[in-house]
Design an enzyme around this catalytic site. Structure first.
Site, short mmCIF file in Angstrom:
data_model
loop_
_atom_site.label_atom_id
_atom_site.label_comp_id
_atom_site.label_asym_id
_atom_site.label_seq_id
_atom_site.Cartn_x
_atom_site.Cartn_y
_atom_site.Cartn_z
N HIS A 1 -0.42 2.74 11.84
CA HIS A 1 0.51 3.84 11.63
C HIS A 1 0.61 4.72 12.87
O HIS A 1 -0.37 4.97 13.55
CB HIS A 1 -0.02 4.68 10.44
CG HIS A 1 0.93 5.70 9.93
ND1 HIS A 1 0.51 6.83 9.25
CD2 HIS A 1 2.27 5.78 9.98
CE1 HIS A 1 1.57 7.54 8.91
NE2 HIS A 1 2.65 6.93 9.34
N TYR B 1 -15.67 5.41 3.89
CA TYR B 1 -14.22 5.29 3.79
C TYR B 1 -13.81 3.83 3.96
O TYR B 1 -14.31 3.15 4.87
CB TYR B 1 -13.55 6.17 4.85
CG TYR B 1 -12.04 6.10 4.85
CD1 TYR B 1 -11.31 6.35 3.69
CD2 TYR B 1 -11.34 5.80 6.02
CE1 TYR B 1 -9.92 6.29 3.69
CE2 TYR B 1 -9.96 5.74 6.03
CZ TYR B 1 -9.26 5.98 4.86
OH TYR B 1 -7.89 5.92 4.87
N HIS C 1 -6.39 12.31 14.04
CA HIS C 1 -5.36 11.45 14.62
C HIS C 1 -4.14 12.32 14.83
O HIS C 1 -3.47 12.73 13.88
CB HIS C 1 -5.07 10.26 13.69
CG HIS C 1 -6.26 9.39 13.48
ND1 HIS C 1 -6.60 8.86 12.25
CD2 HIS C 1 -7.24 8.98 14.34
CE1 HIS C 1 -7.69 8.14 12.37
NE2 HIS C 1 -8.11 8.21 13.62
N GLU D 1 -3.27 14.31 11.33
CA GLU D 1 -4.15 13.93 10.24
C GLU D 1 -5.61 14.21 10.60
O GLU D 1 -6.17 13.56 11.49
CB GLU D 1 -3.98 12.45 9.90
CG GLU D 1 -2.57 12.06 9.50
CD GLU D 1 -2.43 10.58 9.19
OE1 GLU D 1 -3.46 9.87 9.20
OE2 GLU D 1 -1.30 10.13 8.96
N HIS E 1 -3.13 4.75 14.79
CA HIS E 1 -4.42 4.62 14.12
C HIS E 1 -4.27 3.64 12.98
O HIS E 1 -3.17 3.20 12.65
CB HIS E 1 -4.91 5.99 13.62
CG HIS E 1 -3.92 6.71 12.76
ND1 HIS E 1 -2.87 7.43 13.28
CD2 HIS E 1 -3.80 6.83 11.41
CE1 HIS E 1 -2.16 7.97 12.30
NE2 HIS E 1 -2.69 7.60 11.16
N HIS F 1 0.86 -1.19 0.00
CA HIS F 1 0.00 0.00 0.00
C HIS F 1 0.89 1.24 0.00
O HIS F 1 1.75 1.41 0.87
CB HIS F 1 -0.89 -0.02 1.25
CG HIS F 1 -1.80 1.16 1.38
ND1 HIS F 1 -3.11 1.13 0.95
CD2 HIS F 1 -1.60 2.40 1.89
CE1 HIS F 1 -3.68 2.30 1.20
NE2 HIS F 1 -2.78 3.09 1.78
#
Length: 438
Positions: free
Chosen positions: A333, A348, A363, A339, A369, A290
């Site tokens: 992460h 989402y 976040h 963010e 998160h 990703h």
């Protein structure tokens, strides 16, 4: 605002004059002794005079009256929830999620009076920082205009169309489009019914297109897809036209006897503009893993540190996912950036429940998160065939290198903070095993 016309390009040198007054633009100079049609010449500077040519931003406006004609500004109380007071609440590093913010149903609330600050950092007096606002309104601005002395507004509509009149002309902005109104530009917003959206405000500088690096000459947001309005003026006498100024985080009002939208012609590279998010050219992995969300950056406001942004505007549009042997959703992460995410429409991919259109999440710096338990379970077992993802969806992120604080309105007054957000990760199972292949 049907049949509006626009000029195409990002950061271009434009010129435009209302066709009702041909020849209104001076030829060969900016400030003639006497302008055509008895107009006044006025420069709007978005950068220091001595900024490098590549960074220099200014436009010349040829208007019926100069904007200096107004009575003194006085403090305004039209929007009690617009603030840059980041110390009203104790710091809180927890993951935060807001349910959709309520649009007013009682009384008449326009764009200027419907501004609510959720979070931010920094100080407009030192020209360093950002603020994130929600606008919630149900009425058009009448005989009033707004301008921001503190920074640029990047406006993201979520519900309802914005018909924006600026000194440069008129724009129509629908959900899945954005508008940028840069520092000092006067504008008014007309709406038709309940209207809601997000605003990213930057104090440091102006938004730019991100560098493409190895991507090459084409991709992401293409410059020609950014649209700037053409000149349109109104010669309108109004006894008590209100000019609303955002200055050092507070609102002030001044009264004048005419509409400020009296610019007959203009030229320059300091302009308002709009962009259709559906035109974004997505770049993504076609092998494995990703990719980082930086490949989805539409606009960036860089800091003085190379590669570090005061704010990035990032979107997660419909796209093909084809990675092999890969956990395809966003990975777990912890980030040295903050963010803030919003959802324009749809759902989402990493959190299909609870994160709703018109809501938001934050976040904070180094707070962990990632996908919720349901997303992790499904993505860990699904058959990895090529699939079109995020169809009918548009999520976005305001990402910043600054550590943002949530306002009192964001914590308490709006009553939309989801106290159960943390629970979406609590069902993640322990999968550790003595066997290498589980």
């Amino acid at each position: 605002m049907a049949n509006l016309k626009y000029l195409s390009g990002f950061g271009s040198e434009f010129s435009s004059e209302d066709p009702r007054r041909p020849g209104a633009l001076p030829e060969g100079q900016n400030s003639p002794q006497r302008c055509a049609y008895g107009l006044y010449a006025e420069q709007l500077s978005g950068s220091a005079f001595t900024a490098p040519r590549t960074e220099n931003r200014r436009s010349w406006l040829y208007r019926i009256r100069p904007s200096v004609i107004h009575k003194p500004f006085v403090k305004s109380n039209i929007s009690e929830h617009l603030t840059h007071k980041w110390d009203d609440q104790e710091p809180n590093p927890n993951q935060s999620r807001w349910l959709p913010f309520d649009i007013p149903t009682q009384g008449s609330v326009d764009f200027a009076s419907g501004l609510h600050t959720v979070c931010g950092a920094g100080d407009p007096r030192s020209r360093h920082g950002i603020a994130i606002h929600i606008y919630l309104c149900n009425a058009s601005m009448e005989n009033s205009a707004f301008y921001n002395s503190d920074g640029d507004f990047l406006i993201v509509p979520q519900q309802g169309t914005l018909n924006i009149t600026t000194e440069f002309g008129k724009m129509e902005i629908r959900p899945n489009e954005i508008a940028v109104i840069q520092q000092g530009m006067r504008f008014a917003v007309a709406v038709d019914g309940p209207t809601r959206g997000y605003i990213l405000e930057v104090f440091d500088g102006h938004f730019k297109l991100p560098d493409l690096g190895p991507i090459g000459a084409n991709g992401l947001a293409n410059p020609r897809d950014f649209l700037t309005p053409v000149a349109y003026y109104e010669d309108k006498e109004v006894p008590d036209f209100k000019i609303i100024n955002k200055y050092q985080g507070a609102l002030f009002e001044a009264v004048q006897g005419h509409s400020p939208f009296d610019v007959v012609a203009w030229h320059g590279n300091y302009v308002p503009y709009k962009y259709d998010l559906s035109k974004f050219m997505v770049i993504n992995s076609v092998s494995f893993d990703h990719c980082d969300p930086s490949i989805f950056t539409v606009l960036t406001c860089p800091s003085t540190k190379p590669g570090v942004a005061i704010a990035d505007f990032v979107i997660f549009p419909p796209r093909w996912s084809v990675q092999e042997n890969t956990f395809r959703p966003p990975y777990y992460h912890r980030n040295c950036m903050s963010e803030f995410m919003g959802l324009i429409l749809g759902s989402y991919e990493a959190k299909e429940g609870g994160f709703l259109p018109g809501g938001a999440s934050l976040h904070s710096m180094m707070t962990p998160h990632g996908p919720d338990a349901q997303c992790f379970e499904g993505a860990s077992k699904e058959k990895l065939v090529p699939q079109k993802i995020a169809v009918g969806t548009q999520a976005f992120m305001f990402e910043s290198s600054l550590s943002m604080a949530i306002t009192k309105w964001g914590f308490e007054t709006c009553k939309k903070l989801d106290g159960n957000y943390y629970q979406c990760w609590h069902n993640l199972p322990k999968l550790f095993s003595e066997k290498i292949d589980i």
